[in-house]
Design an enzyme around this catalytic site. Structure first.
Site, PDB file in Angstrom:
ATOM      1  N   ASN A   1     -14.615  27.005  21.060  1.00 10.91           N
ATOM      2  CA  ASN A   1     -15.090  25.670  21.474  1.00 10.91           C
ATOM      3  C   ASN A   1     -16.050  25.972  22.623  1.00 10.91           C
ATOM      4  OD1 ASN A   1     -13.329  22.796  22.881  1.00 10.91           O
ATOM      5  ND2 ASN A   1     -15.156  22.807  21.632  1.00 10.91           N
TER       6      ASN A   1
ATOM      7  N   CYS B   1     -11.920  17.622  29.059  1.00  3.35           N
ATOM      8  CA  CYS B   1     -12.046  18.663  28.038  1.00  3.35           C
ATOM      9  C   CYS B   1     -11.181  19.854  28.446  1.00  3.35           C
ATOM     10  CB  CYS B   1     -13.505  19.085  27.912  1.00  3.35           C
ATOM     11  SG  CYS B   1     -13.760  20.402  26.712  1.00  3.35           S
TER      12      CYS B   1
ATOM     13  N   HIS C   1      -6.371  10.580  21.491  1.00  4.18           N
ATOM     14  CA  HIS C   1      -6.010  11.473  20.382  1.00  4.18           C
ATOM     15  C   HIS C   1      -5.110  10.743  19.394  1.00  4.18           C
ATOM     16  CE1 HIS C   1      -7.623  15.184  22.172  1.00  4.18           C
ATOM     17  NE2 HIS C   1      -7.344  14.576  23.304  1.00  4.18           N
TER      18      HIS C   1
ATOM     19  N   GLU D   1     -13.187  16.297  16.306  1.00  2.89           N
ATOM     20  CA  GLU D   1     -13.335  15.755  17.658  1.00  2.89           C
ATOM     21  C   GLU D   1     -14.288  14.558  17.713  1.00  2.89           C
ATOM     22  OE1 GLU D   1     -13.946  18.015  21.139  1.00  2.89           O
ATOM     23  OE2 GLU D   1     -12.988  19.816  20.319  1.00  2.89           O
TER      24      GLU D   1
ATOM     25  N   CYS E   1      -9.477  22.603  20.406  1.00  2.00           N
ATOM     26  CA  CYS E   1      -9.502  21.408  21.253  1.00  2.00           C
ATOM     27  C   CYS E   1      -8.292  21.478  22.174  1.00  2.00           C
ATOM     28  CB  CYS E   1      -9.451  20.149  20.383  1.00  2.00           C
ATOM     29  SG  CYS E   1      -9.465  18.613  21.330  1.00  2.00           S
TER      30      CYS E   1
ATOM     31  N   THR F   1      -7.362  19.528  24.904  1.00  2.48           N
ATOM     32  CA  THR F   1      -6.620  18.274  25.111  1.00  2.48           C
ATOM     33  C   THR F   1      -5.860  17.909  23.843  1.00  2.48           C
ATOM     34  OG1 THR F   1      -8.661  17.088  24.524  1.00  2.48           O
ATOM     35  CG2 THR F   1      -8.151  17.309  26.882  1.00  2.48           C
ATOM     36  N   GLY F   2      -6.474  18.235  22.687  1.00  3.49           N
ATOM     37  CA  GLY F   2      -5.807  17.938  21.416  1.00  3.49           C
ATOM     38  C   GLY F   2      -4.544  18.751  21.232  1.00  3.49           C
TER      39      GLY F   2
HETATM   40  N1  LIG Z   1     -14.636  15.593  22.135  1.00  2.00           N
HETATM   41  C1  LIG Z   1     -13.650  15.246  23.169  1.00  2.00           C
HETATM   42  C2  LIG Z   1     -13.991  15.982  24.486  1.00  2.00           C
HETATM   43  C3  LIG Z   1     -13.793  17.461  24.368  1.00  2.00           C
HETATM   44  C4  LIG Z   1     -12.348  17.777  24.135  1.00  2.00           C
HETATM   45  C5  LIG Z   1     -12.043  19.158  23.600  1.00  2.00           C
HETATM   46  N2  LIG Z   1     -13.168  20.003  23.324  1.00  2.00           N
HETATM   47  C6  LIG Z   1     -11.039  19.847  24.493  1.00  2.00           C
HETATM   48  O1  LIG Z   1     -11.051  21.091  24.566  1.00  2.00           O
HETATM   49  O2  LIG Z   1     -10.191  19.135  25.065  1.00  2.00           O
HETATM   50  C7  LIG Z   1     -13.667  13.742  23.419  1.00  2.00           C
HETATM   51  O3  LIG Z   1     -14.698  13.095  23.162  1.00  2.00           O
HETATM   52  O4  LIG Z   1     -12.634  13.241  23.905  1.00  2.00           O
END
Ligand SMILES: N[C@H](CCC[C@H](N)C(=O)O)C(=O)O
Length: 365
Positions: free
Chosen positions: A91, A153, A244, A299, A308, A310-311
């Protein structure tokens, strides 16, 4: 160090010696920027008019003295952005030293162009290291590759921590307080170079995720129903500052096999679903054991990414709340594993994983 060259540039890495042998007149080309990072030498040549002259040689020892800061300190003439490219499990982000201003150096539109993998540098987003607020060490802002601005992020904040430590030439263990759209986030660089991040507390109240789905466990959506193209999916909704939607499969359906999913087909239908007023990130999850989960992600604002952060945090919360997993899990993402723990004692989620610099350069805006 300005290099004046009246000749072609051939870069030879000979036994730790980086020598720029310049042998015939070059017409005009843009900033010849070079640097070395962890034994990776790179020379970027853009395309606008700058004269460079004379031969120069710089051995790797000298090269090692070039810190990212000195490279980034090169005066930024209008229309050029210096950056360092990092990734966290694939990422990937363009990191910008923005510590001298509380305004991002580039616009969301420019960020989207820079993130284009054919017409720009290529990245999942642009991250700005900015001055702290209310006593934090720094602030972080991020623009997704579509130009939208998310709150947070996870992989990006690990890259941010490594970026700061390299800019400041810090060695060993260090932690930073970072103000983000998701509140205070505290990454700590470990002795082994991995980064452990206190990602704060999960947000479960439906209206705060936000989602229009009705809360079915108190005010939270846990194994609720989301209808996508007439098909009912089991979903749990969790915010890590950013929204999420986590699914382990269709209602009454077989165990999800995430490798069988057609993400480009199904992902945007979740991302833009009317039940998510701010759109959503979507994690499709397979349970390998109570401490080992596998996911693929579509995402918000970036599409299918290799990881990801946060995911991964949000899906462990969902798995625990649905009774599928323990609070400490390894999450396998397409780009590699993350270690996630949702601690009972403080309700905080901790994420541990890598962050790596790949190259640095100057982008024409
Ligand atoms: N696309 C995500 C932000 C980046 C999150 C992801 N790349 C991570 O590592 O948490 C959003 O719009 O909430």
């Amino acid at each position: 160090m300005e290099i004046a060259a009246t000749s072609t540039v051939s870069v030879a890495l000979q036994s730790r010696r980086l020598s720029l042998a310049l042998s015939k007149k070059l017409g005009s080309f843009s900033s010849l920027s070079f640097g070395c990072f962890e034994r990776k030498y790179c020379v970027g040549i853009g395309s606008s008019s700058v004269r460079v002259s004379a031969a120069a040689s710089m051995d790797a020892v000298t090269a090692e003295k070039i810190s990212p800061a000195s490279f980034l300190d090169k005066r930024e003439s209008g229309g050029v952005l210096h950056f360092v490219k990092y990734h966290g499990l694939g990422n990937d982000f363009i990191l910008v030293d923005n510590r001298d201003s509380s305004e991002p150096k580039i616009t969301q539109e420019q960020a989207a162009k820079l993130c284009d993998r054919n017409f720009g540098v290529g990245a999942d987003g642009v991250i700005f290291a900015m001055p702290g607020v209310n006593g934090t060490d720094y602030s972080m802002r991020i623009f997704n590759s579509d130009g939208s601005e998310p709150e947070m992020c996870g992989n990006g904040v690990r890259c941010f921590a490594r970026f700061i430590s390299e800019l400041q030439n810090l060695q060993g263990k260090h932690s930073f307080t970072i103000h983000t759209g998701a509140g205070l986030i505290v990454p700590e660089i470990q002795e082994d170079g991995q980064v452990k991040v206190d990602m704060g507390k999960p947000i479960l109240k439906a209206q705060d995720v936000p989602t229009k789905l009705p809360g079915n466990k108190g005010e939270a959506v846990i194994q609720g129903e989301l209808v996508v193209d007439g098909v009912s999916w089991n979903v749990t909704c969790v915010s890590m500052g950013n929204p999420h939607c986590i699914t382990f499969g269709k209602k009454g359906g077989p165990k999800l096999k995430v490798d069988d999913l057609n993400l480009p087909e199904i992902g945007p239908k979740f991302e833009n679903h009317e039940m998510f007023p701010a759109r959503t990130n979507t994690e499709f999850v397979e349970v390998l054991s109570r401490s080992h989960l596998k996911m693929r992600v579509w995402e918000r604002g970036a599409g299918a990414t290799l990881a990801c952060g946060t995911g991964a945090c949000a899906l462990v919360v969902a798995a625990v709340l649905e009774g599928r997993a323990n609070r400490k899990c390894t999450v396998d993402l397409p780009g590699g594993p993350l270690e996630i723990e949702w601690k009972q004692e403080d309700n905080h989620i901790y994420m541990t994983g890598p962050a790596e610099a790949v190259f640095y350069g100057s982008a024409l805006l």
